[in-house]
Design an enzyme around this catalytic site. Structure first.
Site, PDB file in Angstrom:
ATOM      1  N   GLY A   1       0.849  -1.207   0.001  1.00  0.00           N
ATOM      2  CA  GLY A   1       0.091   0.072  -0.054  1.00  0.00           C
ATOM      3  C   GLY A   1       0.882   1.289   0.137  1.00  0.00           C
TER       4      GLY A   1
ATOM      5  N   ASN B   1      -4.599 -12.357  13.804  1.00  0.00           N
ATOM      6  CA  ASN B   1      -3.517 -13.155  13.047  1.00  0.00           C
ATOM      7  C   ASN B   1      -2.050 -12.741  13.216  1.00  0.00           C
ATOM      8  OD1 ASN B   1      -5.487 -15.104  12.280  1.00  0.00           O
ATOM      9  ND2 ASN B   1      -5.973 -14.020  10.568  1.00  0.00           N
TER      10      ASN B   1
ATOM     11  N   SER C   1      -5.289  -2.543   5.782  1.00  0.00           N
ATOM     12  CA  SER C   1      -6.547  -2.172   6.052  1.00  0.00           C
ATOM     13  C   SER C   1      -6.821  -1.319   4.854  1.00  0.00           C
ATOM     14  CB  SER C   1      -6.628  -1.493   7.419  1.00  0.00           C
ATOM     15  OG  SER C   1      -7.864  -0.894   7.321  1.00  0.00           O
TER      16      SER C   1
ATOM     17  N   LYS D   1       3.507 -13.598  18.440  1.00  0.00           N
ATOM     18  CA  LYS D   1       3.562 -14.350  19.721  1.00  0.00           C
ATOM     19  C   LYS D   1       4.423 -15.724  19.280  1.00  0.00           C
ATOM     20  CE  LYS D   1       0.645 -16.391  23.106  1.00  0.00           C
ATOM     21  NZ  LYS D   1       0.455 -18.039  22.361  1.00  0.00           N
TER      22      LYS D   1
ATOM     23  N   THR E   1      -2.041  11.467   6.263  1.00  0.00           N
ATOM     24  CA  THR E   1      -0.829  11.600   5.820  1.00  0.00           C
ATOM     25  C   THR E   1      -0.770  11.141   4.239  1.00  0.00           C
ATOM     26  OG1 THR E   1       0.209  10.649   7.920  1.00  0.00           O
ATOM     27  CG2 THR E   1       1.518  10.346   5.798  1.00  0.00           C
TER      28      THR E   1
ATOM     29  N   ASP F   1      -4.426 -13.062   2.269  1.00  0.00           N
ATOM     30  CA  ASP F   1      -5.306 -12.128   3.011  1.00  0.00           C
ATOM     31  C   ASP F   1      -5.005 -12.329   4.400  1.00  0.00           C
ATOM     32  OD1 ASP F   1      -7.474 -11.374   4.304  1.00  0.00           O
ATOM     33  OD2 ASP F   1      -9.032 -12.245   3.059  1.00  0.00           O
ATOM     34  N   VAL F   2      -4.560 -11.315   5.078  1.00  0.00           N
ATOM     35  CA  VAL F   2      -4.139 -11.591   6.493  1.00  0.00           C
ATOM     36  C   VAL F   2      -5.284 -11.715   7.308  1.00  0.00           C
ATOM     37  CG1 VAL F   2      -2.027 -10.475   6.228  1.00  0.00           C
ATOM     38  CG2 VAL F   2      -3.991  -9.018   7.003  1.00  0.00           C
TER      39      VAL F   2
ATOM     40  N   TYR G   1     -14.678   1.339  10.096  1.00  0.00           N
ATOM     41  CA  TYR G   1     -13.198   1.277   9.979  1.00  0.00           C
ATOM     42  C   TYR G   1     -12.728   1.770  11.321  1.00  0.00           C
ATOM     43  CZ  TYR G   1      -8.765   3.982   8.858  1.00  0.00           C
ATOM     44  OH  TYR G   1      -7.449   4.246   8.703  1.00  0.00           O
TER      45      TYR G   1
HETATM   46  P1  NAD Z   1      -3.467   1.636   1.540  1.00  0.00           P
HETATM   47  O1  NAD Z   1      -4.879   1.299   0.918  1.00  0.00           O
HETATM   48  O2  NAD Z   1      -2.519   2.360   0.365  1.00  0.00           O
HETATM   49  O3  NAD Z   1      -2.807   0.279   1.922  1.00  0.00           O
HETATM   50  C1  NAD Z   1      -3.319  -0.803   2.723  1.00  0.00           C
HETATM   51  C2  NAD Z   1      -2.824  -1.906   2.122  1.00  0.00           C
HETATM   52  O4  NAD Z   1      -3.367  -2.953   2.914  1.00  0.00           O
HETATM   53  C3  NAD Z   1      -2.925  -2.170   0.751  1.00  0.00           C
HETATM   54  O5  NAD Z   1      -1.874  -2.573  -0.052  1.00  0.00           O
HETATM   55  C4  NAD Z   1      -3.999  -3.194   0.451  1.00  0.00           C
HETATM   56  O6  NAD Z   1      -3.939  -4.160  -0.523  1.00  0.00           O
HETATM   57  C5  NAD Z   1      -3.573  -4.105   1.916  1.00  0.00           C
HETATM   58  N1  NAD Z   1      -4.809  -4.980   2.632  1.00  0.00           N
HETATM   59  C6  NAD Z   1      -5.998  -4.401   2.910  1.00  0.00           C
HETATM   60  N2  NAD Z   1      -6.864  -5.598   3.373  1.00  0.00           N
HETATM   61  C7  NAD Z   1      -5.947  -6.505   3.317  1.00  0.00           C
HETATM   62  C8  NAD Z   1      -5.794  -7.916   3.533  1.00  0.00           C
HETATM   63  N3  NAD Z   1      -7.019  -8.465   4.258  1.00  0.00           N
HETATM   64  N4  NAD Z   1      -4.899  -8.798   3.615  1.00  0.00           N
HETATM   65  C9  NAD Z   1      -3.836  -8.506   3.134  1.00  0.00           C
HETATM   66  N5  NAD Z   1      -3.477  -7.064   2.803  1.00  0.00           N
HETATM   67  C10 NAD Z   1      -4.552  -6.375   2.771  1.00  0.00           C
HETATM   68  O7  NAD Z   1      -3.736   2.703   2.525  1.00  0.00           O
HETATM   69  P2  NAD Z   1      -2.362   3.332   3.499  1.00  0.00           P
HETATM   70  O8  NAD Z   1      -2.958   4.827   3.541  1.00  0.00           O
HETATM   71  O9  NAD Z   1      -1.163   2.856   3.151  1.00  0.00           O
HETATM   72  O10 NAD Z   1      -2.703   2.973   5.114  1.00  0.00           O
HETATM   73  C11 NAD Z   1      -1.995   2.093   5.660  1.00  0.00           C
HETATM   74  C12 NAD Z   1      -2.455   1.688   6.936  1.00  0.00           C
HETATM   75  O11 NAD Z   1      -2.307   2.864   7.633  1.00  0.00           O
HETATM   76  C13 NAD Z   1      -4.016   1.302   7.290  1.00  0.00           C
HETATM   77  O12 NAD Z   1      -4.003   0.257   8.204  1.00  0.00           O
HETATM   78  C14 NAD Z   1      -4.407   2.389   7.497  1.00  0.00           C
HETATM   79  O13 NAD Z   1      -5.634   2.318   8.369  1.00  0.00           O
HETATM   80  C15 NAD Z   1      -3.584   3.270   8.421  1.00  0.00           C
HETATM   81  N6  NAD Z   1      -3.349   4.729   8.460  1.00  0.00           N
HETATM   82  C16 NAD Z   1      -3.364   5.448   7.308  1.00  0.00           C
HETATM   83  C17 NAD Z   1      -3.557   6.845   7.305  1.00  0.00           C
HETATM   84  C18 NAD Z   1      -3.170   7.706   6.238  1.00  0.00           C
HETATM   85  O14 NAD Z   1      -3.287   9.012   6.309  1.00  0.00           O
HETATM   86  N7  NAD Z   1      -2.665   7.281   4.959  1.00  0.00           N
HETATM   87  C19 NAD Z   1      -4.095   7.418   8.540  1.00  0.00           C
HETATM   88  C20 NAD Z   1      -4.611   6.644   9.503  1.00  0.00           C
HETATM   89  C21 NAD Z   1      -4.205   5.121   9.507  1.00  0.00           C
END
Ligand code: NAD
Ligand code: UDP
Length: 314
Positions: free
Chosen positions: A11, A100, A76, A106, A176, A57-58, A146
């Site tokens: 991601g 998971n 996510s 752990k 971000t 898929d985690v 979420y």
């Molecule tokens: P993104 O959508 O670019 O990245 C999320 C990644 O998780 C993707 O590559 C997606 O394919 C993968 N993914 C989703 N479900 C999955 C699953 N079940 N199994 C395996 N892979 C899975 O989003 P991001 O902005 O890079 O966000 C990354 C994390 O940071 C997330 O957990 C998000 O909640 C958290 N977050 C991001 C922001 C932000 O501003 N970017 C703010 C708060 C929290």
């Protein structure tokens, strides 16, 4: 050899994190199912001896053979339109996926870092938001899938820390932005930049008086790395406190891109937080961290990335 496993490593944030961990000398295992991530985000890492991709898929259990020192759980959907389209997957990855990831940590005796979010504060009644604020979340609204998944994930992480004694870290990430966001993932930074570069109207939701505080990805990754290496198990806000209204942000993007798009107002999504600004006192005190990249510098790099995508139509 130090090994880090990054869920969601393909991601936006995960791919920058994989790069940083490799630069620190770690071997990185990226676990991603490309639900919202993209192969191109990690294409430059594939083939390296210190990088391995597991497509999985985690939310389904998984194992790795080799020793693991750090697990960073970033999988996510993260953009409001993604998690509104993927409500069950979002709930599952925040709950089952976190379980998971904790199971792997752990089994391996690894330290786990959870990517949590400012959304745990919901539509906040305290401003700016310190970690001690418990939040104002609507559990049954559309964003609840979420927000509550992340709140559950935090509770699960603390339970593993207290009950199983595993080392855990929780980062509460505030908005971000940076290169590798999907141009049409619906979040405001890619949305406005893409619209400004293509001459489409900038879609400001509501009257645009709601506020956000934008952090550049390099600053965030630095804060996360420091937190990972610290001894702080309490949740920690990482974000940039410089706050503005969404309308001001739209006007700023037009100025920086030189675009002449009009601004069009659309309905404000349900439960859209009215204000958001991180209180980063804890990060300053415990990690010696604060953001360094000014908004215009970060936006210039992000705009250049989106221009490049448009030029090559990718
Ligand atoms: P993104 O959508 O670019 O990245 C999320 C990644 O998780 C993707 O590559 C997606 O394919 C993968 N993914 C989703 N479900 C999955 C699953 N079940 N199994 C395996 N892979 C899975 O989003 P991001 O902005 O890079 O966000 C990354 C994390 O940071 C997330 O957990 C998000 O909640 C958290 N977050 C991001 C922001 C932000 O501003 N970017 C703010 C708060 C929290
Ligand atoms: N927003 C907007 N136009 C868009 C996308 C978002 O006005 O095209 C607003 C949205 O309503 C919110 C803010 O910008 O108030 C930030 O939205 P984003 O989806 O980036 O993330 P959030 O902070 O809501 O999780």
């Amino acid at each position: 050899m130090t090994t880090s496993l990054v869920t969601g490593g393909a991601g936006f944030l995960g791919s920058h994190l994989c790069e940083r961990l490799i630069a620190e000398g770690h071997h990185v295992i990226c676990v991603d199912n490309f639900l919202t991530g993209r192969p191109r985000n990690i294409a430059h890492l594939e083939g390296r001896p210190d990088f391995r991709l597991i497509e999985h898929d985690v939310s389904q259990s998984f194992e790795v053979k080799e020793p693991v020192d750090y697990v960073l759980h970033f999988a996510s959907p993260a953009s409001p339109i993604d998690y509104l389209e993927l409500p069950i997957q979002t709930l599952k990855v925040g709950s089952l996926g976190t379980h998971n990831a904790l199971g792997v940590a752990k089994a391996k005796g690894a330290r786990l870092l959870l990517a949590s979010t400012s959304e745990v504060y919901g539509d906040p009644l305290v401003h700016p938001q310190p970690e001690t604020y418990w939040g104002n979340v609507n559990p049954v609204g559309p964003r609840g899938v979420y927000d509550e998944a992340k709140r559950f994930a935090e509770a699960m992480v603390m339970a593993y820390h207290r009950f199983h004694g595993i080392e855990t870290r929780i980062v509460r990430i505030f908005n971000t932005y940076g290169p590798r966001m999907r141009p049409r993932d619906g979040r405001v930074v890619p949305a406005f930049i893409q619209q400004a570069l293509t001459g489409e109207p900038l879609t400001v939701f509501g009257d645009g008086s709601q506020t956000r505080s934008f952090c550049y990805v390099d600053d965030l990754v630095e804060g996360i790395f420091r937190l990972l290496m610290s001894d702080r198990s309490d949740p920690t806000n990482i974000g940039n406190p410089s706050e503005m209204t969404i309308l001001q942000f739209a006007e700023h993007i037009l100025k920086l891109t030189g675009g002449d798009s009009v601004i069009e107002h659309r309905d404000l999504p349900i439960d859209d937080p009215k204000t958001r600004q991180p209180d980063i006192t804890m990060a300053r005190k415990h990690l010696g961290w604060e953001p360094r990249v000014a908004l215009d510098e970060g936006l210039a790099k992000t705009i250049a990335y989106f221009r490049e995508l448009l030029t090559h139509q990718v």
